[in-house]
Design a protein around this motif. Structure first.
Motif, PDB file in Angstrom:
ATOM      1  N   GLY A  72      54.754  -2.291 -14.359  1.00 50.96           N
ATOM      2  CA  GLY A  72      54.593  -3.517 -14.940  1.00 50.96           C
ATOM      3  C   GLY A  72      53.877  -3.331 -15.885  1.00 50.96           C
ATOM      4  O   GLY A  72      54.017  -2.434 -16.632  1.00 50.96           O
ATOM      5  N   ASP A  73      53.184  -4.526 -16.664  1.00 53.43           N
ATOM      6  CA  ASP A  73      52.440  -4.478 -17.685  1.00 53.43           C
ATOM      7  C   ASP A  73      51.098  -5.199 -17.646  1.00 53.43           C
ATOM      8  O   ASP A  73      50.873  -6.170 -16.857  1.00 53.43           O
ATOM      9  CB  ASP A  73      53.199  -5.010 -18.931  1.00 53.43           C
ATOM     10  CG  ASP A  73      53.750  -6.492 -18.733  1.00 53.43           C
ATOM     11  OD1 ASP A  73      52.898  -7.165 -18.102  1.00 53.43           O
ATOM     12  OD2 ASP A  73      54.557  -6.863 -19.384  1.00 53.43           O
ATOM     13  N   ILE A  74      50.217  -5.039 -18.528  1.00 48.80           N
ATOM     14  CA  ILE A  74      48.990  -5.824 -18.420  1.00 48.80           C
ATOM     15  C   ILE A  74      49.102  -7.371 -19.188  1.00 48.80           C
ATOM     16  O   ILE A  74      49.616  -7.139 -20.357  1.00 48.80           O
ATOM     17  CB  ILE A  74      47.957  -5.132 -19.286  1.00 48.80           C
ATOM     18  CG1 ILE A  74      47.475  -3.745 -18.394  1.00 48.80           C
ATOM     19  CG2 ILE A  74      46.566  -6.040 -19.159  1.00 48.80           C
ATOM     20  CD1 ILE A  74      46.275  -2.914 -19.219  1.00 48.80           C
ATOM     21  N   ALA A  75      48.997  -8.156 -18.433  1.00 50.18           N
ATOM     22  CA  ALA A  75      49.466  -9.547 -18.630  1.00 50.18           C
ATOM     23  C   ALA A  75      48.276 -10.526 -19.167  1.00 50.18           C
ATOM     24  O   ALA A  75      48.281 -11.266 -20.075  1.00 50.18           O
ATOM     25  CB  ALA A  75      50.022 -10.357 -17.800  1.00 50.18           C
ATOM     26  N   ASP A  76      47.024 -10.193 -18.553  1.00 46.04           N
ATOM     27  CA  ASP A  76      45.963 -10.988 -19.013  1.00 46.04           C
ATOM     28  C   ASP A  76      44.748 -10.310 -18.461  1.00 46.04           C
ATOM     29  O   ASP A  76      44.714  -9.484 -17.827  1.00 46.04           O
ATOM     30  CB  ASP A  76      46.057 -12.360 -18.316  1.00 46.04           C
ATOM     31  CG  ASP A  76      45.527 -13.359 -19.159  1.00 46.04           C
ATOM     32  OD1 ASP A  76      44.921 -13.246 -20.056  1.00 46.04           O
ATOM     33  OD2 ASP A  76      46.114 -14.728 -19.207  1.00 46.04           O
ATOM     34  N   LEU A  77      43.583 -10.852 -18.694  1.00 45.06           N
ATOM     35  CA  LEU A  77      42.044 -10.589 -18.134  1.00 45.06           C
ATOM     36  C   LEU A  77      41.532 -11.893 -17.750  1.00 45.06           C
ATOM     37  O   LEU A  77      41.585 -12.968 -18.154  1.00 45.06           O
ATOM     38  CB  LEU A  77      41.203 -10.100 -19.148  1.00 45.06           C
ATOM     39  CG  LEU A  77      41.713  -8.696 -19.996  1.00 45.06           C
ATOM     40  CD1 LEU A  77      40.749  -7.981 -20.888  1.00 45.06           C
ATOM     41  CD2 LEU A  77      41.917  -7.560 -18.884  1.00 45.06           C
ATOM     42  N   VAL A  78      41.019 -11.828 -16.528  1.00 50.49           N
ATOM     43  CA  VAL A  78      40.271 -12.990 -15.834  1.00 50.49           C
ATOM     44  C   VAL A  78      38.787 -12.707 -16.172  1.00 50.49           C
ATOM     45  O   VAL A  78      38.064 -11.647 -15.738  1.00 50.49           O
ATOM     46  CB  VAL A  78      40.431 -13.343 -14.608  1.00 50.49           C
ATOM     47  CG1 VAL A  78      39.479 -14.472 -13.931  1.00 50.49           C
ATOM     48  CG2 VAL A  78      41.788 -13.371 -14.345  1.00 50.49           C
ATOM     49  N   ILE A  79      38.024 -13.742 -16.974  1.00 46.13           N
ATOM     50  CA  ILE A  79      36.545 -13.453 -17.376  1.00 46.13           C
ATOM     51  C   ILE A  79      35.870 -14.654 -16.659  1.00 46.13           C
ATOM     52  O   ILE A  79      36.101 -15.858 -16.596  1.00 46.13           O
ATOM     53  CB  ILE A  79      36.318 -13.696 -18.857  1.00 46.13           C
ATOM     54  CG1 ILE A  79      37.206 -12.396 -19.718  1.00 46.13           C
ATOM     55  CG2 ILE A  79      34.825 -13.547 -19.082  1.00 46.13           C
ATOM     56  CD1 ILE A  79      37.191 -12.487 -20.932  1.00 46.13           C
ATOM     57  N   VAL A  80      34.789 -14.379 -16.003  1.00 43.81           N
ATOM     58  CA  VAL A  80      33.985 -15.024 -15.463  1.00 43.81           C
ATOM     59  C   VAL A  80      32.614 -15.213 -15.924  1.00 43.81           C
ATOM     60  O   VAL A  80      32.339 -14.383 -16.585  1.00 43.81           O
ATOM     61  CB  VAL A  80      33.806 -15.002 -14.001  1.00 43.81           C
ATOM     62  CG1 VAL A  80      35.084 -15.268 -13.050  1.00 43.81           C
ATOM     63  CG2 VAL A  80      33.158 -13.610 -13.500  1.00 43.81           C
ATOM     64  N   ASP A  81      31.947 -16.348 -15.903  1.00 46.86           N
ATOM     65  CA  ASP A  81      30.528 -16.534 -16.421  1.00 46.86           C
ATOM     66  C   ASP A  81      30.751 -16.250 -17.891  1.00 46.86           C
ATOM     67  O   ASP A  81      29.363 -16.211 -18.565  1.00 46.86           O
ATOM     68  CB  ASP A  81      29.459 -15.657 -15.841  1.00 46.86           C
ATOM     69  CG  ASP A  81      29.413 -15.856 -14.368  1.00 46.86           C
ATOM     70  OD1 ASP A  81      29.489 -16.841 -13.862  1.00 46.86           O
ATOM     71  OD2 ASP A  81      29.255 -14.641 -13.487  1.00 46.86           O
ATOM     72  N   GLY A  82      31.735 -16.302 -18.519  1.00 45.10           N
ATOM     73  CA  GLY A  82      31.846 -16.328 -20.029  1.00 45.10           C
ATOM     74  C   GLY A  82      31.495 -14.878 -20.659  1.00 45.10           C
ATOM     75  O   GLY A  82      31.395 -14.647 -21.615  1.00 45.10           O
ATOM     76  N   LYS A  83      31.093 -13.849 -19.598  1.00 43.40           N
ATOM     77  CA  LYS A  83      31.184 -12.562 -20.056  1.00 43.40           C
ATOM     78  C   LYS A  83      31.589 -11.497 -19.315  1.00 43.40           C
ATOM     79  O   LYS A  83      31.533 -10.252 -19.336  1.00 43.40           O
ATOM     80  CB  LYS A  83      29.511 -12.354 -20.302  1.00 43.40           C
ATOM     81  CG  LYS A  83      28.628 -12.578 -19.260  1.00 43.40           C
ATOM     82  CD  LYS A  83      27.282 -12.756 -19.294  1.00 43.40           C
ATOM     83  CE  LYS A  83      26.375 -13.129 -18.326  1.00 43.40           C
ATOM     84  NZ  LYS A  83      25.058 -13.399 -18.570  1.00 43.40           N
TER      85      LYS A  83
END
Length: 142
Positions: A72-83
């Protein structure tokens, strides 16, 4: 450098900038003056290592497994707490974007290394394991 290291560095840089509260006064829809707290941060300039991973360059990076199979591929990143990077979203399955589904894996699950002028990502999972993993649904996330 692994994806975890690069993302942890970015998260640390965000965490190092202390937020300062300021009061702003503005007019609301009725014409009344309202006061609200506005957060600002002190600017800190950073010199990055040449091996640092820039998100815009790693999104879309092809992901292989330990057997060097394309998964597959890297589609996105999930960021919590803004950092804090909580997950890396992988696009798996499908052909030419048709039938692709998304799965969330921990940043520690992805090894990111330089491959000439580009990046290489490796996940220790089979295609079958990723196809059976719980799907990440963009419609249910903010």
């Amino acid at each position: 450098m692994t994806l975890k290291t690069a993302l942890a560095t970015a998260a640390l840089l965000l965490a190092c900038a202390p937020a300062l509260a300021q009061t702003a006064t503005q007019q609301d829809a009725t014409g009344a003056m309202t006061t609200q707290q506005v957060k600002t941060a002190t600017v800190q300039f950073v010199t990055l290592e040449p091996t640092a991973a820039v998100t815009s360059r790693i999104l879309g990076t092809k992901v292989t497994n330990a057997q060097n199979e394309s998964i597959g591929d890297i589609a996105d990143l999930v960021i919590v707490d803004g950092k804090t990077v909580q997950a890396v979203i992988l696009g798996v399955g499908g052909f030419l974007g048709i039938g692709e589904r998304y799965v969330a894996v921990g940043p520690d699950s992805v090894t990111l290394t330089r491959d000439g002028d580009s990046w290489k990502a490796v996940v220790n999972a089979t295609k079958d394991e990723l196809n059976k993993a719980p799907a990440f649904d963009y419609k249910k996330k903010g």
